[in-house]
Design a protein around this motif. Structure first.
Motif, PDB file in Angstrom:
ATOM      1  N   GLY A  46     -23.641  18.542 -37.436  1.00  0.00           N
ATOM      2  CA  GLY A  46     -24.555  19.528 -38.005  1.00  0.00           C
ATOM      3  C   GLY A  46     -26.012  19.124 -37.920  1.00  0.00           C
ATOM      4  O   GLY A  46     -26.873  19.805 -38.497  1.00  0.00           O
ATOM      5  N   ARG A  49     -27.524  18.909 -41.162  1.00  0.00           N
ATOM      6  CA  ARG A  49     -27.381  20.088 -42.025  1.00  0.00           C
ATOM      7  C   ARG A  49     -25.995  20.723 -41.829  1.00  0.00           C
ATOM      8  O   ARG A  49     -25.884  21.850 -41.331  1.00  0.00           O
ATOM      9  CB  ARG A  49     -28.470  21.119 -41.719  1.00  0.00           C
ATOM     10  CG  ARG A  49     -29.873  20.660 -42.116  1.00  0.00           C
ATOM     11  CD  ARG A  49     -30.901  21.732 -41.788  1.00  0.00           C
ATOM     12  NE  ARG A  49     -32.229  21.363 -42.259  1.00  0.00           N
ATOM     13  CZ  ARG A  49     -33.070  20.579 -41.604  1.00  0.00           C
ATOM     14  NH1 ARG A  49     -32.699  20.083 -40.428  1.00  0.00           N
ATOM     15  NH2 ARG A  49     -34.268  20.300 -42.084  1.00  0.00           N
ATOM     16  N   PRO A  50     -24.937  20.006 -42.195  1.00  0.00           N
ATOM     17  CA  PRO A  50     -23.604  20.593 -42.054  1.00  0.00           C
ATOM     18  C   PRO A  50     -23.420  21.770 -43.014  1.00  0.00           C
ATOM     19  O   PRO A  50     -24.094  21.833 -44.049  1.00  0.00           O
ATOM     20  CB  PRO A  50     -22.675  19.432 -42.426  1.00  0.00           C
ATOM     21  CG  PRO A  50     -23.492  18.605 -43.364  1.00  0.00           C
ATOM     22  CD  PRO A  50     -24.899  18.682 -42.839  1.00  0.00           C
ATOM     23  N   GLU A  51     -22.549  22.676 -42.660  1.00  0.00           N
ATOM     24  CA  GLU A  51     -22.280  23.808 -43.540  1.00  0.00           C
ATOM     25  C   GLU A  51     -21.659  23.289 -44.839  1.00  0.00           C
ATOM     26  O   GLU A  51     -20.656  22.574 -44.799  1.00  0.00           O
ATOM     27  CB  GLU A  51     -21.310  24.778 -42.883  1.00  0.00           C
ATOM     28  CG  GLU A  51     -21.857  25.526 -41.688  1.00  0.00           C
ATOM     29  CD  GLU A  51     -20.855  26.536 -41.167  1.00  0.00           C
ATOM     30  OE1 GLU A  51     -20.202  27.203 -42.005  1.00  0.00           O
ATOM     31  OE2 GLU A  51     -20.703  26.634 -39.940  1.00  0.00           O
ATOM     32  N   PRO A  52     -22.233  23.631 -45.991  1.00  0.00           N
ATOM     33  CA  PRO A  52     -21.655  23.190 -47.273  1.00  0.00           C
ATOM     34  C   PRO A  52     -20.183  23.572 -47.414  1.00  0.00           C
ATOM     35  O   PRO A  52     -19.381  22.811 -47.972  1.00  0.00           O
ATOM     36  CB  PRO A  52     -22.523  23.898 -48.315  1.00  0.00           C
ATOM     37  CG  PRO A  52     -23.834  24.107 -47.623  1.00  0.00           C
ATOM     38  CD  PRO A  52     -23.482  24.372 -46.192  1.00  0.00           C
ATOM     39  N   ARG A  53     -19.833  24.750 -46.888  1.00  0.00           N
ATOM     40  CA  ARG A  53     -18.444  25.206 -46.946  1.00  0.00           C
ATOM     41  C   ARG A  53     -17.524  24.223 -46.226  1.00  0.00           C
ATOM     42  O   ARG A  53     -16.437  23.900 -46.714  1.00  0.00           O
ATOM     43  CB  ARG A  53     -18.351  26.594 -46.310  1.00  0.00           C
ATOM     44  CG  ARG A  53     -16.962  27.177 -46.210  1.00  0.00           C
ATOM     45  CD  ARG A  53     -17.015  28.530 -45.524  1.00  0.00           C
ATOM     46  NE  ARG A  53     -17.424  28.405 -44.136  1.00  0.00           N
ATOM     47  CZ  ARG A  53     -16.558  28.235 -43.112  1.00  0.00           C
ATOM     48  NH1 ARG A  53     -15.253  28.191 -43.357  1.00  0.00           N
ATOM     49  NH2 ARG A  53     -16.992  28.143 -41.882  1.00  0.00           N
ATOM     50  N   LEU A  54     -17.977  23.733 -45.077  1.00  0.00           N
ATOM     51  CA  LEU A  54     -17.158  22.796 -44.306  1.00  0.00           C
ATOM     52  C   LEU A  54     -17.071  21.434 -44.983  1.00  0.00           C
ATOM     53  O   LEU A  54     -16.029  20.772 -44.945  1.00  0.00           O
ATOM     54  CB  LEU A  54     -17.714  22.644 -42.890  1.00  0.00           C
ATOM     55  CG  LEU A  54     -17.595  23.869 -41.992  1.00  0.00           C
ATOM     56  CD1 LEU A  54     -18.227  23.605 -40.632  1.00  0.00           C
ATOM     57  CD2 LEU A  54     -16.129  24.290 -41.832  1.00  0.00           C
ATOM     58  N   THR A 120     -11.142  27.609 -41.102  1.00  0.00           N
ATOM     59  CA  THR A 120     -12.102  27.196 -40.078  1.00  0.00           C
ATOM     60  C   THR A 120     -11.901  28.051 -38.815  1.00  0.00           C
ATOM     61  O   THR A 120     -11.770  29.259 -38.903  1.00  0.00           O
ATOM     62  CB  THR A 120     -11.954  25.693 -39.782  1.00  0.00           C
ATOM     63  OG1 THR A 120     -10.617  25.408 -39.316  1.00  0.00           O
ATOM     64  CG2 THR A 120     -12.208  24.870 -41.042  1.00  0.00           C
ATOM     65  N   GLN A 167     -17.686  22.531 -37.013  1.00  0.00           N
ATOM     66  CA  GLN A 167     -19.128  22.722 -37.160  1.00  0.00           C
ATOM     67  C   GLN A 167     -19.755  23.375 -35.930  1.00  0.00           C
ATOM     68  O   GLN A 167     -20.649  24.225 -36.052  1.00  0.00           O
ATOM     69  CB  GLN A 167     -19.803  21.369 -37.419  1.00  0.00           C
ATOM     70  CG  GLN A 167     -21.309  21.417 -37.576  1.00  0.00           C
ATOM     71  CD  GLN A 167     -21.740  22.121 -38.848  1.00  0.00           C
ATOM     72  OE1 GLN A 167     -21.192  21.879 -39.910  1.00  0.00           O
ATOM     73  NE2 GLN A 167     -22.739  22.998 -38.739  1.00  0.00           N
ATOM     74  N   THR A 168     -19.294  23.004 -34.731  1.00  0.00           N
ATOM     75  CA  THR A 168     -19.964  23.456 -33.509  1.00  0.00           C
ATOM     76  C   THR A 168     -19.097  24.324 -32.611  1.00  0.00           C
ATOM     77  O   THR A 168     -19.612  24.914 -31.658  1.00  0.00           O
ATOM     78  CB  THR A 168     -20.440  22.242 -32.683  1.00  0.00           C
ATOM     79  OG1 THR A 168     -19.295  21.545 -32.158  1.00  0.00           O
ATOM     80  CG2 THR A 168     -21.263  21.289 -33.532  1.00  0.00           C
TER      81      THR A 168
END
Length: 297
Positions: A46, A49-54, A120, A167-168
């Motif tokens: 990320g 800044r990874p997704e908080p959900r993940l 996911t 994430q990606t």
């Protein structure tokens, strides 16, 4: 002669305590050792800044799958654990929990973890199937290979490509490099763990890298520690990590030296202490990654 009957609440508490010990929630070191590389991967994938959900999904998934792994491990080792001093008090070995109950706990926790993965994407779901297969078969590896620690490393390390995929939507070469680094780290700390059980394992016929390496164990571990640090250095270069990250690697190197000091006489208690020390190493690397990204503003 009267038989004392425990109040129902005490029976329930004793039962819950047995289940907590079955899945090792009272000993969370395994959760940390699985969580740290997962967080490394999420933050790098990320770019800070990874997704908080993940982050939430993977953190809960780590707790569930590590707990599931403990349950299936104790089921698989139910014939070995009563003969090993360190494991003979585990709930299954001590007869507090039936084998079928341990299997049911494993199945329930694994299904809950899979439910999280369904939140996911398709690639992550497909990778989770391979991760689940590795986790379910690891407890049996010690029966047919001298390197079950490599199998454990692959099982723990699969959280890395899963994190990148979630994430990606892809698993780049950087992810597979970090997977290999994570696998090496597991071989290092789980060999230290196995060194504490070396004599019991030799007596009952359980295989491990500690037995395979023999008197060369410390030297081989030192080489693996060096390769691990070089691998993380390359990960940092590919991910564009710099100042704070390199400082974190220096802390990791210092902790490896301390672990070598602890295992110098191969004392079982000291080997366990060296194994536990890897929690701080994983934390140091994560904090370094976090600070490096935060430093970019």
């Amino acid at each position: 002669m009267s038989v004392r009957v425990l109040p129902r609440w005490e029976e329930v508490r004793a039962r819950l305590d047995a289940y907590v010990r079955l899945v090792r929630l009272d000993r969370p070191i395994g959760i940390w050792l699985l969580l740290w590389p997962t967080l490394w991967a999420l933050w790098i994938a990320g770019e800070g800044r990874p997704e908080p959900r993940l982050v939430l999904i993977f953190t809960l998934g780590v707790v569930l799958m590590r707990s599931a792994g403990c349950a299936i491990n104790d089921w698989a080792d139910r014939g070995f654990d009563p003969h090993v001093a360190r494991t003979r008090t585990r709930p299954l070995a001590a007869g507090e929990i039936a084998p079928g109950e341990a299997l049911a706990v494993f199945a329930l926790l694994a299904l809950l973890a899979f439910g999280l993965v369904l939140l996911t994407n398709r690639l992550t779901i497909l990778l989770s199937l391979a991760a689940a297969a590795l986790a379910a078969t690891y407890p049996f590896a010690k029966r047919w290979t001298w390197m079950p620690q490599v199998h454990l490393g692959a099982a723990f390390g699969f959280a890395v490509p899963m994190a990148f995929a979630a994430q990606t939507g892809a698993v780049p070469r950087l992810a597979w490099l970090l997977f290999v680094v994570t696998l090496l780290w597991a071989v290092i700390y789980d060999t230290m763990y196995a060194m504490a059980d070396r004599e019991d394992d030799r007596r009952i016929g359980v295989r491990s890298t500690a037995l395979l390496f023999g008197e060369a164990d410390r030297l081989i571990l030192a080489v693996l520690q060096g390769v691990f640090l070089l691998g993380l250095l390359l990960v940092g270069r590919l991910a564009g990590l710099d100042g704070y990250y390199h400082l974190g690697l220096a802390v990791a190197a210092a902790l490896f030296l301390y672990q070598q000091y602890l295992i110098r006489d191969r004392d079982p208690a000291a080997c366990i202490q060296a194994f536990l020390n890897n929690h701080w190493l994983g934390m140091a690397v994560f904090v370094a990654i976090l600070l490096d990204y935060l430093g970019r503003g």
